[in-house]
Write a protein that holds these residues in place. Structure first.
Motif, PDB file in Angstrom:
ATOM      1  N   LEU A  75      59.725 -48.327-101.692  1.00  0.00           N
ATOM      2  CA  LEU A  75      58.399 -48.100-102.267  1.00  0.00           C
ATOM      3  C   LEU A  75      58.172 -48.999-103.475  1.00  0.00           C
ATOM      4  O   LEU A  75      59.132 -49.362-104.158  1.00  0.00           O
ATOM      5  N   PRO A  76      56.919 -49.397-103.733  1.00  0.00           N
ATOM      6  CA  PRO A  76      55.689 -48.938-103.068  1.00  0.00           C
ATOM      7  C   PRO A  76      55.333 -49.674-101.779  1.00  0.00           C
ATOM      8  O   PRO A  76      54.278 -49.419-101.214  1.00  0.00           O
ATOM      9  N   TYR A  77      56.184 -50.614-101.286  1.00  0.00           N
ATOM     10  CA  TYR A  77      55.914 -51.200 -99.972  1.00  0.00           C
ATOM     11  C   TYR A  77      55.845 -50.080 -98.939  1.00  0.00           C
ATOM     12  O   TYR A  77      56.590 -49.106 -99.001  1.00  0.00           O
ATOM     13  N   GLY A  78      54.936 -50.226 -98.009  1.00  0.00           N
ATOM     14  CA  GLY A  78      54.814 -49.252 -96.944  1.00  0.00           C
ATOM     15  C   GLY A  78      54.213 -47.925 -97.360  1.00  0.00           C
ATOM     16  O   GLY A  78      54.277 -46.960 -96.598  1.00  0.00           O
ATOM     17  N   ARG A  79      53.592 -47.849 -98.517  1.00  0.00           N
ATOM     18  CA  ARG A  79      53.073 -46.555 -98.967  1.00  0.00           C
ATOM     19  C   ARG A  79      51.925 -46.062 -98.088  1.00  0.00           C
ATOM     20  O   ARG A  79      51.662 -44.854 -98.025  1.00  0.00           O
ATOM     21  N   ASP A  80      51.230 -46.969 -97.393  1.00  0.00           N
ATOM     22  CA  ASP A  80      50.147 -46.585 -96.483  1.00  0.00           C
ATOM     23  C   ASP A  80      50.555 -46.759 -95.021  1.00  0.00           C
ATOM     24  O   ASP A  80      49.698 -46.782 -94.130  1.00  0.00           O
ATOM     25  N   PHE A  81      51.856 -46.880 -94.784  1.00  0.00           N
ATOM     26  CA  PHE A  81      52.388 -47.087 -93.444  1.00  0.00           C
ATOM     27  C   PHE A  81      53.025 -45.791 -92.960  1.00  0.00           C
ATOM     28  O   PHE A  81      53.792 -45.155 -93.697  1.00  0.00           O
ATOM     29  N   LYS A  82      52.710 -45.390 -91.749  1.00  0.00           N
ATOM     30  CA  LYS A  82      53.286 -44.168 -91.216  1.00  0.00           C
ATOM     31  C   LYS A  82      54.804 -44.308 -91.155  1.00  0.00           C
ATOM     32  O   LYS A  82      55.337 -45.194 -90.507  1.00  0.00           O
ATOM     33  N   GLY A  83      55.512 -43.445 -91.851  1.00  0.00           N
ATOM     34  CA  GLY A  83      56.967 -43.542 -91.905  1.00  0.00           C
ATOM     35  C   GLY A  83      57.472 -44.192 -93.171  1.00  0.00           C
ATOM     36  O   GLY A  83      58.678 -44.230 -93.417  1.00  0.00           O
ATOM     37  N   PRO A  85      58.290 -47.130 -96.158  1.00  0.00           N
ATOM     38  CA  PRO A  85      58.799 -48.511 -96.194  1.00  0.00           C
ATOM     39  C   PRO A  85      59.690 -48.829 -95.001  1.00  0.00           C
ATOM     40  O   PRO A  85      60.547 -48.027 -94.625  1.00  0.00           O
ATOM     41  N   THR A  86      59.470 -49.988 -94.409  1.00  0.00           N
ATOM     42  CA  THR A  86      60.256 -50.426 -93.250  1.00  0.00           C
ATOM     43  C   THR A  86      60.845 -51.816 -93.444  1.00  0.00           C
ATOM     44  O   THR A  86      61.646 -52.264 -92.630  1.00  0.00           O
ATOM     45  N   GLY A  87      60.407 -52.500 -94.491  1.00  0.00           N
ATOM     46  CA  GLY A  87      60.770 -53.894 -94.667  1.00  0.00           C
ATOM     47  C   GLY A  87      59.569 -54.802 -94.516  1.00  0.00           C
ATOM     48  O   GLY A  87      59.661 -56.011 -94.740  1.00  0.00           O
ATOM     49  N   ARG A  88      58.417 -54.228 -94.147  1.00  0.00           N
ATOM     50  CA  ARG A  88      57.184 -55.008 -94.072  1.00  0.00           C
ATOM     51  C   ARG A  88      56.686 -55.288 -95.489  1.00  0.00           C
ATOM     52  O   ARG A  88      56.613 -54.382 -96.310  1.00  0.00           O
ATOM     53  N   PHE A  89      56.290 -56.537 -95.735  1.00  0.00           N
ATOM     54  CA  PHE A  89      55.854 -56.939 -97.062  1.00  0.00           C
ATOM     55  C   PHE A  89      54.361 -56.671 -97.236  1.00  0.00           C
ATOM     56  O   PHE A  89      53.552 -57.580 -97.402  1.00  0.00           O
ATOM     57  N   SER A  90      53.994 -55.414 -97.215  1.00  0.00           N
ATOM     58  CA  SER A  90      52.601 -55.017 -97.375  1.00  0.00           C
ATOM     59  C   SER A  90      52.551 -53.524 -97.663  1.00  0.00           C
ATOM     60  O   SER A  90      53.572 -52.838 -97.595  1.00  0.00           O
ATOM     61  N   ASN A  91      51.356 -53.038 -97.961  1.00  0.00           N
ATOM     62  CA  ASN A  91      51.186 -51.587 -98.117  1.00  0.00           C
ATOM     63  C   ASN A  91      51.140 -50.893 -96.771  1.00  0.00           C
ATOM     64  O   ASN A  91      51.344 -49.675 -96.680  1.00  0.00           O
ATOM     65  N   GLY A  92      50.871 -51.648 -95.706  1.00  0.00           N
ATOM     66  CA  GLY A  92      50.771 -51.067 -94.372  1.00  0.00           C
ATOM     67  C   GLY A  92      51.267 -52.034 -93.317  1.00  0.00           C
ATOM     68  O   GLY A  92      52.341 -52.617 -93.444  1.00  0.00           O
ATOM     69  N   LYS A  93      50.459 -52.227 -92.285  1.00  0.00           N
ATOM     70  CA  LYS A  93      50.837 -53.118 -91.201  1.00  0.00           C
ATOM     71  C   LYS A  93      50.730 -54.579 -91.625  1.00  0.00           C
ATOM     72  O   LYS A  93      50.012 -54.921 -92.568  1.00  0.00           O
ATOM     73  N   VAL A  94      51.448 -55.421 -90.892  1.00  0.00           N
ATOM     74  CA  VAL A  94      51.402 -56.863 -91.104  1.00  0.00           C
ATOM     75  C   VAL A  94      50.815 -57.516 -89.855  1.00  0.00           C
ATOM     76  O   VAL A  94      50.635 -56.863 -88.819  1.00  0.00           O
ATOM     77  N   PRO A  95      50.459 -58.808 -89.915  1.00  0.00           N
ATOM     78  CA  PRO A  95      49.746 -59.448 -88.802  1.00  0.00           C
ATOM     79  C   PRO A  95      50.392 -59.299 -87.429  1.00  0.00           C
ATOM     80  O   PRO A  95      49.691 -59.130 -86.431  1.00  0.00           O
ATOM     81  N   SER A  96      51.717 -59.365 -87.361  1.00  0.00           N
ATOM     82  CA  SER A  96      52.371 -59.242 -86.064  1.00  0.00           C
ATOM     83  C   SER A  96      52.087 -57.888 -85.428  1.00  0.00           C
ATOM     84  O   SER A  96      51.931 -57.788 -84.202  1.00  0.00           O
ATOM     85  N   LYS A 343      40.800 -52.002-101.766  1.00  0.00           N
ATOM     86  CA  LYS A 343      39.856 -52.694-102.640  1.00  0.00           C
ATOM     87  C   LYS A 343      40.388 -54.059-103.083  1.00  0.00           C
ATOM     88  O   LYS A 343      39.691 -54.800-103.760  1.00  0.00           O
ATOM     89  N   TYR A 344      41.640 -54.351-102.706  1.00  0.00           N
ATOM     90  CA  TYR A 344      42.311 -55.573-103.152  1.00  0.00           C
ATOM     91  C   TYR A 344      42.568 -56.518-101.976  1.00  0.00           C
ATOM     92  O   TYR A 344      43.025 -56.084-100.926  1.00  0.00           O
ATOM     93  N   VAL A 345      42.311 -57.792-102.176  1.00  0.00           N
ATOM     94  CA  VAL A 345      42.654 -58.791-101.174  1.00  0.00           C
ATOM     95  C   VAL A 345      44.166 -58.886-101.038  1.00  0.00           C
ATOM     96  O   VAL A 345      44.705 -59.038 -99.941  1.00  0.00           O
ATOM     97  N   PHE A 346      44.880 -58.765-102.189  1.00  0.00           N
ATOM     98  CA  PHE A 346      46.328 -58.897-102.174  1.00  0.00           C
ATOM     99  C   PHE A 346      47.018 -57.584-102.499  1.00  0.00           C
ATOM    100  O   PHE A 346      46.609 -56.850-103.407  1.00  0.00           O
ATOM    101  N   TRP A 347      48.075 -57.316-101.750  1.00  0.00           N
ATOM    102  CA  TRP A 347      48.875 -56.129-102.018  1.00  0.00           C
ATOM    103  C   TRP A 347      49.800 -56.348-103.202  1.00  0.00           C
ATOM    104  O   TRP A 347      49.884 -55.542-104.112  1.00  0.00           O
TER     105      TRP A 347
END
Length: 373
Positions: A75-83, A85-96, A343-347
């Motif tokens: 945290l706080p990575y993955g704070r809006d991702f179900k489950g 933090p997973t290692g994704r560099f975002s608050n939620g999903k990533v492009p892939s 509200k932010y372009v960048f996480w």
């Protein structure tokens, strides 16, 4: 990283259906300014798998068990991702993730090195991407992550596993009809060329872009040699305009770091030209090599945030938003982090938010998908 790097984001293709008329229906606007794309393929055609290579923009957790600072499994990575933090560099999903979701392949694209990955995951696609990687081998080596050639080795291993499970014929069909996305290069600019004197002392901007283009060319040829036929190469974003680079090179006003943008533009020109050159070599039926531009779509979000439903475009949501990324965006950053990342372009200081990724993903699809048919 980034993108779309990255696009760090950021890509989209389908299998080869000769003499088939393809109808694409894009639903691009929905409530709360989120953008989604719905792709309709006639004749019940489906995409068997999507395989992704690159950096943190499309890394869903391959770095989790590596001895590196390029991680996002806390945290706080993955704070809006179900489950969480997973290692994704975002608050939620990533492009892939967004790509496989839009094409109806599956909900998420897992990391190949995730211990929970099963055969069905391999059959429908995985990501081999490693945060902090780049076409320049020094980018990955200096961060102790997986090089692009190392990612190809993992793909070879993946093919062997698939072949052992379903046989050579079905494996060949999956590999030839799959979508391949290559998203890397931002770390070459921000971390390697501008931070490591060993590169800058040997190359000017044009020389370095030629240098990395050579590695990109070899990567694409090797990927083609493994059976890939629909390959999309994502260009670099305006890396000098991401929050951390504004802080490091934008002066007291935190303007865009123009030297980095100049290199990113030169890099993109060489990669685009490389695709054109390779097309003259790879003339087999069904082969598609496409350069996917992310520079201007992301720049539009940064320069016109209100148009897309954003309020902030020059700092990230995590912590102060000025510099934090990877291990510097960590649990101690939570008290200072923004309450609403949409509200932010960048996480963080380097990577876009999930909402920005959704907009960019849909834009890239709309711009380039038809080129794959």
């Amino acid at each position: 990283m980034l993108f779309f790097s990255q696009f760090q984001t950021p890509f989209w293709f389908s299998s080869c259906f000769s003499r088939t008329i393809i109808l694409f229906v894009f639903v691009v606007m929905c409530c709360h300014d989120d953008i989604e794309a719905a792709l309709v393929l006639p004749n019940n055609e489906t995409i068997p798998a999507i395989y992704v290579f690159g950096d943190s923009i499309v890394d869903p957790g391959n770095n989790n068990n590596l001895l590196t600072i390029a991680k996002g499994n806390f945290l706080p990575y993955g704070r809006d991702f179900k489950g969480g933090p997973t290692g994704r560099f975002s608050n939620g999903k990533v492009p892939s993730d967004l790509i496989v979701e839009e094409f109806g392949v599956k909900d998420l694209l897992p990391a190949y090195l995730d211990p929970k990955v099963e055969l069905q995951d391999l059959l429908t696609g995985v990501s081999f991407a490693s945060g902090a990687a780049g076409f320049d081998p020094l980018s990955a080596e200096s961060a102790n992550v997986i090089t692009m050639s190392g990612q190809l080795d993992l793909f070879k291993e993946c093919i062997k596993k698939i072949k052992a499970a379903v046989g050579e014929e079905r494996t060949a069909t999956i590999v030839s009809k799959a979508i391949y996305i290559v998203c890397t290069g931002s770390n070459d600019v921000s971390n390697t060329y501008f931070l490591l004197p060993s590169r800058r002392s040997h190359y000017d901007i044009n020389g370095y872009s030629d240098f990395v283009a050579g590695y990109a060319s070899q990567f694409l040829k090797d990927l083609y040699g493994l059976g890939a036929r629909r390959i999309g190469l994502l260009g670099l974003p305006p890396i000098g305009c991401v929050p951390s680079q504004r802080t490091l090179g934008g002066g007291k006003n935190r303007d865009c770091y123009e030297a980095e943008n100049q290199l990113a533009s030169a890099y993109n020109a060489k990669l685009s030209g490389l695709i054109d050159d390779l097309k003259t070599v790879f003339t087999l039926p069904g082969t598609k090599l496409i350069f996917l531009d992310i520079y201007y779509p992301l720049l539009s979000l940064i320069q016109n945030p209100g148009k897309y439903g954003f309020e902030v475009a020059t700092v990230g949501c995590c912590g102060t938003g000025l510099i934090e990324a990877s291990i510097f965006c960590n649990p101690t950053s939570i008290p200072l982090s923004c309450p609403d990342a949409s509200k932010y372009v960048f996480w963080d200081g380097y990577h876009p938010s999930e909402k920005a990724y959704k907009i960019l993903t849909s834009t890239i699809i709309n711009m380039h998908l038809k080129e794959f048919f």
